[in-house]
Design a protein around this motif. Structure first.
Motif, PDB file in Angstrom:
ATOM      1  N   ALA A  84       8.340   4.457  -1.758  1.00 21.54           N
ATOM      2  CA  ALA A  84       7.620   3.597  -0.812  1.00 21.54           C
ATOM      3  C   ALA A  84       7.694   4.051   0.629  1.00 21.54           C
ATOM      4  O   ALA A  84       7.443   3.269   1.546  1.00 21.54           O
ATOM      5  CB  ALA A  84       8.098   2.149  -0.932  1.00 21.54           C
ATOM      6  N   GLY A  85       8.033   5.335   0.847  1.00 25.77           N
ATOM      7  CA  GLY A  85       8.164   5.690   2.260  1.00 25.77           C
ATOM      8  C   GLY A  85       8.039   7.164   2.541  1.00 25.77           C
ATOM      9  O   GLY A  85       7.728   7.978   1.669  1.00 25.77           O
ATOM     10  N   PHE A  86       8.302   7.502   3.809  1.00 26.89           N
ATOM     11  CA  PHE A  86       8.234   8.899   4.251  1.00 26.89           C
ATOM     12  C   PHE A  86       9.571   9.614   3.988  1.00 26.89           C
ATOM     13  O   PHE A  86       9.714  10.783   4.332  1.00 26.89           O
ATOM     14  CB  PHE A  86       7.931   8.973   5.756  1.00 26.89           C
ATOM     15  CG  PHE A  86       6.656   8.282   6.183  1.00 26.89           C
ATOM     16  CD1 PHE A  86       5.595   8.123   5.304  1.00 26.89           C
ATOM     17  CD2 PHE A  86       6.512   7.807   7.480  1.00 26.89           C
ATOM     18  CE1 PHE A  86       4.416   7.495   5.701  1.00 26.89           C
ATOM     19  CE2 PHE A  86       5.343   7.175   7.890  1.00 26.89           C
ATOM     20  CZ  PHE A  86       4.293   7.020   6.999  1.00 26.89           C
ATOM     21  N   GLY A  87      10.533   8.894   3.461  1.00 26.39           N
ATOM     22  CA  GLY A  87      11.835   9.504   3.190  1.00 26.39           C
ATOM     23  C   GLY A  87      12.814   9.350   4.342  1.00 26.39           C
ATOM     24  O   GLY A  87      13.988   9.667   4.206  1.00 26.39           O
ATOM     25  N   ASN A  88      12.342   8.852   5.464  1.00 26.40           N
ATOM     26  CA  ASN A  88      13.183   8.833   6.661  1.00 26.40           C
ATOM     27  C   ASN A  88      13.981   7.548   6.828  1.00 26.40           C
ATOM     28  O   ASN A  88      15.156   7.566   7.138  1.00 26.40           O
ATOM     29  CB  ASN A  88      12.326   8.965   7.924  1.00 26.40           C
ATOM     30  CG  ASN A  88      11.748  10.357   8.084  1.00 26.40           C
ATOM     31  OD1 ASN A  88      12.265  11.310   7.531  1.00 26.40           O
ATOM     32  ND2 ASN A  88      10.678  10.464   8.836  1.00 26.40           N
ATOM     33  N   PHE A  89      13.324   6.418   6.700  1.00 28.91           N
ATOM     34  CA  PHE A  89      13.921   5.175   7.183  1.00 28.91           C
ATOM     35  C   PHE A  89      13.539   4.040   6.243  1.00 28.91           C
ATOM     36  O   PHE A  89      12.634   4.180   5.427  1.00 28.91           O
ATOM     37  CB  PHE A  89      13.392   4.897   8.612  1.00 28.91           C
ATOM     38  CG  PHE A  89      14.190   3.884   9.372  1.00 28.91           C
ATOM     39  CD1 PHE A  89      15.434   4.229   9.887  1.00 28.91           C
ATOM     40  CD2 PHE A  89      13.723   2.592   9.557  1.00 28.91           C
ATOM     41  CE1 PHE A  89      16.191   3.294  10.580  1.00 28.91           C
ATOM     42  CE2 PHE A  89      14.474   1.656  10.252  1.00 28.91           C
ATOM     43  CZ  PHE A  89      15.705   2.002  10.762  1.00 28.91           C
ATOM     44  N   GLY A 141      11.092  -1.028   4.362  1.00 28.84           N
ATOM     45  CA  GLY A 141      10.812  -2.466   4.477  1.00 28.84           C
ATOM     46  C   GLY A 141      10.328  -2.874   5.855  1.00 28.84           C
ATOM     47  O   GLY A 141      10.129  -4.056   6.129  1.00 28.84           O
ATOM     48  N   ILE A 142      10.165  -1.916   6.740  1.00 28.87           N
ATOM     49  CA  ILE A 142       9.601  -2.233   8.059  1.00 28.87           C
ATOM     50  C   ILE A 142       8.519  -1.198   8.366  1.00 28.87           C
ATOM     51  O   ILE A 142       8.703  -0.004   8.119  1.00 28.87           O
ATOM     52  CB  ILE A 142      10.700  -2.270   9.163  1.00 28.87           C
ATOM     53  CG1 ILE A 142      10.104  -2.682  10.501  1.00 28.87           C
ATOM     54  CG2 ILE A 142      11.451  -0.951   9.286  1.00 28.87           C
ATOM     55  CD1 ILE A 142      11.141  -3.131  11.533  1.00 28.87           C
ATOM     56  N   ILE A 143       7.386  -1.690   8.835  1.00 25.09           N
ATOM     57  CA  ILE A 143       6.279  -0.795   9.182  1.00 25.09           C
ATOM     58  C   ILE A 143       6.062  -0.940  10.687  1.00 25.09           C
ATOM     59  O   ILE A 143       5.741  -2.032  11.175  1.00 25.09           O
ATOM     60  CB  ILE A 143       4.970  -1.203   8.448  1.00 25.09           C
ATOM     61  CG1 ILE A 143       5.221  -1.476   6.952  1.00 25.09           C
ATOM     62  CG2 ILE A 143       3.878  -0.164   8.674  1.00 25.09           C
ATOM     63  CD1 ILE A 143       5.363  -0.295   6.060  1.00 25.09           C
ATOM     64  N   ARG A 202       0.839  -1.208   0.000  1.00 26.27           N
ATOM     65  CA  ARG A 202       0.000   0.000   0.000  1.00 26.27           C
ATOM     66  C   ARG A 202       0.869   1.252   0.000  1.00 26.27           C
ATOM     67  O   ARG A 202       0.579   2.233  -0.675  1.00 26.27           O
ATOM     68  CB  ARG A 202      -0.926   0.004   1.219  1.00 26.27           C
ATOM     69  CG  ARG A 202      -2.124  -0.916   1.023  1.00 26.27           C
ATOM     70  CD  ARG A 202      -2.984  -1.004   2.244  1.00 26.27           C
ATOM     71  NE  ARG A 202      -3.708   0.241   2.529  1.00 26.27           N
ATOM     72  CZ  ARG A 202      -4.691   0.332   3.417  1.00 26.27           C
ATOM     73  NH1 ARG A 202      -5.082  -0.752   4.092  1.00 26.27           N
ATOM     74  NH2 ARG A 202      -5.298   1.471   3.635  1.00 26.27           N
ATOM     75  N   ALA A 203       1.957   1.207   0.779  1.00 21.16           N
ATOM     76  CA  ALA A 203       2.868   2.361   0.850  1.00 21.16           C
ATOM     77  C   ALA A 203       3.490   2.618  -0.517  1.00 21.16           C
ATOM     78  O   ALA A 203       3.582   3.766  -0.972  1.00 21.16           O
ATOM     79  CB  ALA A 203       3.952   2.111   1.881  1.00 21.16           C
ATOM     80  N   ARG A 204       3.894   1.518  -1.187  1.00 25.74           N
ATOM     81  CA  ARG A 204       4.561   1.661  -2.491  1.00 25.74           C
ATOM     82  C   ARG A 204       3.643   2.371  -3.485  1.00 25.74           C
ATOM     83  O   ARG A 204       4.088   3.154  -4.311  1.00 25.74           O
ATOM     84  CB  ARG A 204       4.941   0.266  -2.998  1.00 25.74           C
ATOM     85  CG  ARG A 204       5.993   0.310  -4.078  1.00 25.74           C
ATOM     86  CD  ARG A 204       6.507  -1.071  -4.453  1.00 25.74           C
ATOM     87  NE  ARG A 204       7.309  -1.689  -3.417  1.00 25.74           N
ATOM     88  CZ  ARG A 204       7.104  -2.902  -2.908  1.00 25.74           C
ATOM     89  NH1 ARG A 204       6.087  -3.640  -3.316  1.00 25.74           N
ATOM     90  NH2 ARG A 204       7.897  -3.376  -1.979  1.00 25.74           N
TER      91      ARG A 204
END
Ligand SMILES: Cc1ncc(COP(=O)(O)O)c(C=O)c1O
Length: 425
Positions: free
Chosen positions: A21-26, A29-31, A13-15
């Protein structure tokens, strides 16, 4: 009832809706599902000891009962007002009392914003434009800060290299870059350029400690050349000591920025300085030409202020920083001992309250020397730690005050497993 999603369904869903695929921070691959005390859980149900702690703010751990109580007391009274409020004023008072360079503070919503205004304030105060920054120093995401943080190409000092697309060339021309811990380079730049407004420095640059005398040397040079010294204490504030790096190292900057811990996990940051410098935020004091316009929707919001105030109150209690340092020392020693017994070359770089390992024998002194001989070792080490239940950034380990003996034992076992993995071909 809403169907429970697996971690990989969340990743999909994030992708779909988030670039990269993310907030740019971390690592996307882990939610993270939730956190409590010293631990976090992912959406796959795996539990970790948390050494990321929200990238610094959660020094007391997640859901600290007293911080929760302060937030829950504030929530029904209002979440944000845009107007002055008592909690924000109390927080300003507590910061002014704690942090040596602050006679007054101005609130913003993020550390990067605080750094942007600190730079602008130095320019407004001195009437000069250039800023001296250290290679590898991180000061948020403003155009000035995105210069030679992690330069893609090696150029000669003091040329600035933009780290991001979309930054006009003109900004690079206003920046001078020096190697951290090199006073002679700073002195040469100050001698050559008479249009420098400020030096901005992290007193602990990422995790690279200032060598003895370096910060005092910066202070002396700034006084000699009439240039302002800005300490970016977004990370070090209320971590290295209650009064931050300036208390711990005994060197007082002209302006400092604070964030992370002072918002207790909510969006709040600040910049502070003497009343004489801060008057540039007051149009009636300096007139339209000297005035630095500043406002922000969430600045000084009372929920963040309540969380920050309570966090600071807990940190201010007897023994907090001794305990934090003792925890950090144990975490450093357990890793160093395990790596040394396996004959693996490494250096622990940082402060007990924030550090990491470099797989090299070189001492970390500046951006170019603080590097792994073989970066794949760092990747393997961190991946194995994660597999064994230790959650940390690939470049930093933040101890928290929520750590228990059980957490340290789990970490010790994870370190031993990671060291074994490093020894394998
Ligand atoms: C030293 C330093 N300055 C500034 C910032 C930016 O703070 P924020 O992420 O709140 O914008 C950070 C964030 O990690 C930081 O470490």
């Amino acid at each position: 009832m809403q169907k429970l999603l697996t971690q990989s369904e969340w990743i999909d869903r994030a992708r779909a809706v988030l670039p990269a695929a993310g907030f740019g921070n971390f690592d996307p691959g882990i939610i993270i599902s939730h956190g409590q005390g010293s631990r976090v859980w992912d959406e796959g149900g795996r539990e970790y000891v948390d050494y990321l702690i929200g990238s610094g703010p959660m020094l007391l751990g997640h859901g600290h009962p007293e911080v929760m109580e302060a937030v829950l007391e504030q929530l029904p009274r209002g979440m944000t007002f845009f107007a002055n409020n008592a909690k924000g004023i109390e927080l300003a008072e507590a910061i002014v009392e704690a942090v040596p360079c602050c006679e007054q503070v101005r609130f913003v919503a993020s550390g990067g914003e605080a750094d942007m205004y600190a730079i602008r304030l130095a320019r407004a105060y001195t009437g000069r434009d250039k800023i001296l920054k250290f290679e590898g120093g991180y000061h948020g995401m403003s155009a000035e800060a995105q210069m030679s943080l992690a330069p893609a190409k090696r150029v000669n000092f003091p040329q600035a290299v933009p780290d991001s697309a979309g930054i006009p060339q003109g900004v690079a021309e206003q920046m001078l870059i020096a190697p951290f811990n090199d006073l002679a380079a700073v002195e040469a730049l100050l001698t050559e350029h008479n249009d420098i407004a400020a030096i901005i420095a992290e007193p602990l640059q990422r995790i690279i400690p200032a060598q003895p005398g370096f910060l005092q040397g910066l202070r002396d040079l700034c006084d000699r050349f009439n240039v302002l010294l800005i300490f970016d204490e977004i990370v070090t504030g209320f971590r290295l000591a209650y009064g931050g790096a300036q208390e711990r190292y005994g060197v007082v900057p002209d302006i400092c920025t604070l964030g992370k811990i002072i918002g207790g996990g909510f969006p709040l940051a600040a910049l502070g300085a003497s009343a004489e410098i801060m008057r540039h935020f007051d149009k009636s004091a300096v007139g339209a030409d000297g005035w630095l316009m500043q406002l922000g929707t969430l600045s000084g919001n009372p929920v963040a202020a309540a969380a920050g105030l309570k966090t600071m109150e807990v940190l201010g209690r007897e023994g907090s920083y001794e305990r934090l340092r003792a925890l950090g020392r144990r975490l450093q020693d357990m890793q160093s001992d395990a790596l040394s017994s396996a004959g693996i070359a490494h250096t622990i770089c940082g402060d007990e309250t924030l550090f990491d390992i470099f797989f090299t024998e070189a001492t970390c002194r500046d951006y170019r020397s603080a590097a792994h001989d073989d970066p794949s070792r760092n990747a393997t080490y961190n991946a194995k730690l994660r597999e064994a239940g230790v959650f940390k950034s690939p470049g930093k380990l933040y101890p928290s005050l929520a750590l228990s003996e059980a957490d340290l034992e789990l970490t010790q076992a994870a370190v031993e497993a990671a060291v074994v993995a490093l020894g394998q071909p």
